[in-house]
Write an enzyme that holds these catalytic residues in place. Structure first.
Site, PDB file in Angstrom:
ATOM      1  NE  ARG A   1      57.482  29.496  45.099  1.00  0.00           N
ATOM      2  CZ  ARG A   1      57.214  30.409  44.180  1.00  0.00           C
ATOM      3  NH1 ARG A   1      56.365  31.377  44.454  1.00  0.00           N
ATOM      4  NH2 ARG A   1      57.774  30.366  42.984  1.00  0.00           N
TER       5      ARG A   1
ATOM      6  NE  ARG B   1      52.910  33.956  38.465  1.00  0.00           N
ATOM      7  CZ  ARG B   1      51.776  33.551  39.036  1.00  0.00           C
ATOM      8  NH1 ARG B   1      51.808  32.864  40.137  1.00  0.00           N
ATOM      9  NH2 ARG B   1      50.624  33.824  38.495  1.00  0.00           N
TER      10      ARG B   1
ATOM     11  CB  SER C   1      50.796  34.631  44.772  1.00  0.00           C
ATOM     12  OG  SER C   1      49.962  33.501  44.678  1.00  0.00           O
TER      13      SER C   1
ATOM     14  NE  ARG D   1      48.426  32.511  52.824  1.00  0.00           N
ATOM     15  CZ  ARG D   1      48.807  32.084  51.617  1.00  0.00           C
ATOM     16  NH1 ARG D   1      49.762  31.182  51.500  1.00  0.00           N
ATOM     17  NH2 ARG D   1      48.250  32.549  50.519  1.00  0.00           N
TER      18      ARG D   1
ATOM     19  NE  ARG E   1      46.528  13.454  53.299  1.00  0.00           N
ATOM     20  CZ  ARG E   1      45.249  13.333  52.920  1.00  0.00           C
ATOM     21  NH1 ARG E   1      44.760  14.118  51.999  1.00  0.00           N
ATOM     22  NH2 ARG E   1      44.484  12.437  53.481  1.00  0.00           N
TER      23      ARG E   1
ATOM     24  N   GLY F   1      52.039  28.012  50.257  1.00  0.00           N
ATOM     25  CA  GLY F   1      50.967  27.070  49.923  1.00  0.00           C
ATOM     26  C   GLY F   1      51.513  25.831  49.227  1.00  0.00           C
TER      27      GLY F   1
ATOM     28  CG  ASP G   1      46.101  37.099  40.298  1.00  0.00           C
ATOM     29  OD1 ASP G   1      46.762  36.210  40.871  1.00  0.00           O
ATOM     30  OD2 ASP G   1      44.989  37.481  40.676  1.00  0.00           O
TER      31      ASP G   1
HETATM   32  N1  HPA Z   1      42.300  34.864  44.458  1.00  0.00           N
HETATM   33  C1  HPA Z   1      42.577  34.027  45.449  1.00  0.00           C
HETATM   34  N2  HPA Z   1      43.816  33.641  45.720  1.00  0.00           N
HETATM   35  C2  HPA Z   1      44.808  34.115  44.955  1.00  0.00           C
HETATM   36  C3  HPA Z   1      44.563  34.983  43.919  1.00  0.00           C
HETATM   37  C4  HPA Z   1      43.244  35.382  43.657  1.00  0.00           C
HETATM   38  O1  HPA Z   1      42.969  36.155  42.745  1.00  0.00           O
HETATM   39  N3  HPA Z   1      45.757  35.263  43.344  1.00  0.00           N
HETATM   40  C5  HPA Z   1      46.697  34.586  44.023  1.00  0.00           C
HETATM   41  N4  HPA Z   1      46.127  33.883  45.003  1.00  0.00           N
END
Ligand code: HPA
Length: 233
Positions: free
Chosen positions: A25, A217, A91, A88, A44, A21, A204
């Site tokens: 990175r 991470r 995270s 893709r 961009r 994304g 997370d």
């Molecule tokens: N929600 C949506 N996208 C994410 C999250 C999440 O909790 N964590 C990492 N990308």
């Protein structure tokens, strides 16, 4: 021919593109993992690079966040640049108690609360799926490395911040984790007859509220990257 969002010339992008994304990175991956990487885009600040990994020609480009953003970049990569494998990497937030922090999630399917598939005028509910071929390769790479991974359905949500705990309804359907892009990527790939896969590290947990510290991470990210690079045909 350049597009409004990508100044690459035909041939400058490999048939396989890794899609984080975050464009920084993409830069990091090009610098750390690819040999002889050449930048092909900075419109961009959505940086894109092409180089080689273990003799394979591979590109890496940022996608931005959410279905609309990855929808644009992946459409152009497929239709204007002839990309055939779109992987893709990102995270995700776990929705299940047994999907632990740092684990690798491979999305065999992507559910969504987005309206992205509305454009196809389908007379029902579309099930967006990964390329079995790429998924199989990813699974073999993770096995070989001995990394923890799970394969299942993810939620490509339009919402990072949710007003209500609606994610719990998705969790009851067995969805492993939330991210924001795979559904659009899988739709674009399916429509064009090319391959796509999403591979994630759990950063997370929606279940416990945990967030992974930055040092951890990085480790999770490196493992996922190795899997993605080995998955590339
Ligand atoms: N929600 C949506 N996208 C994410 C999250 C999440 O909790 N964590 C990492 N990308």
């Amino acid at each position: 021919m350049a597009t409004p969002h990508n100044t690459a010339q035909p041939g400058e992008i490999a048939k396989t593109v890794l899609l984080p994304g975050d464009p920084l990175r993409a830069k990091f991956i090009a610098e750390q993992f690819l040999t002889d990487a050449v930048q092909f885009n900075c419109v961009r600040n959505m940086f894109g690079y092409t180089g080689t990994y273990e003799g394979k020609r591979i590109s890496v480009m940022g996608t931005g966040m959410g279905c609309p953003s990855i929808g644009i970049y992946s459409h152009e990569l497929i239709h204007m640049y002839g990309v055939e494998n779109l992987i893709r990497i990102g995270s995700c937030g776990s929705m299940q108690a047994d999907v632990k922090m740092g684990a690798i999630v491979m999305a065999i399917g992507a559910s969504t609360d987005s309206n992205y598939a509305h454009q196809y005028q389908l007379p029902g509910t579309y099930c967006a799926t990964a390329s079995y071929e790429l998924l199989h390769h990813a699974q073999m790479a993770a096995e070989e490395k001995g990394y923890d991974y799970v394969v299942g359905n993810v939620l490509s949500s339009d919402l990072f911040y949710m007003e209500t705990p609606e994610w719990k309804q998705w969790a009851k359907m067995g969805i492993l984790a939330a991210e924001m892009e795979s559904f659009a990527l899988y739709c674009n790939a399916a429509r064009a007859g090319v391959r796509a896969l999403g591979i994630f590290t759990v950063s997370d947990s929606l279940v416990t509220g945990e967030e992974m510290p930055p040092e951890e991470r990085q480790i999770g990210f490196t493992n996922m990257m190795e899997v993605a690079l080995k998955t590339a045909p």
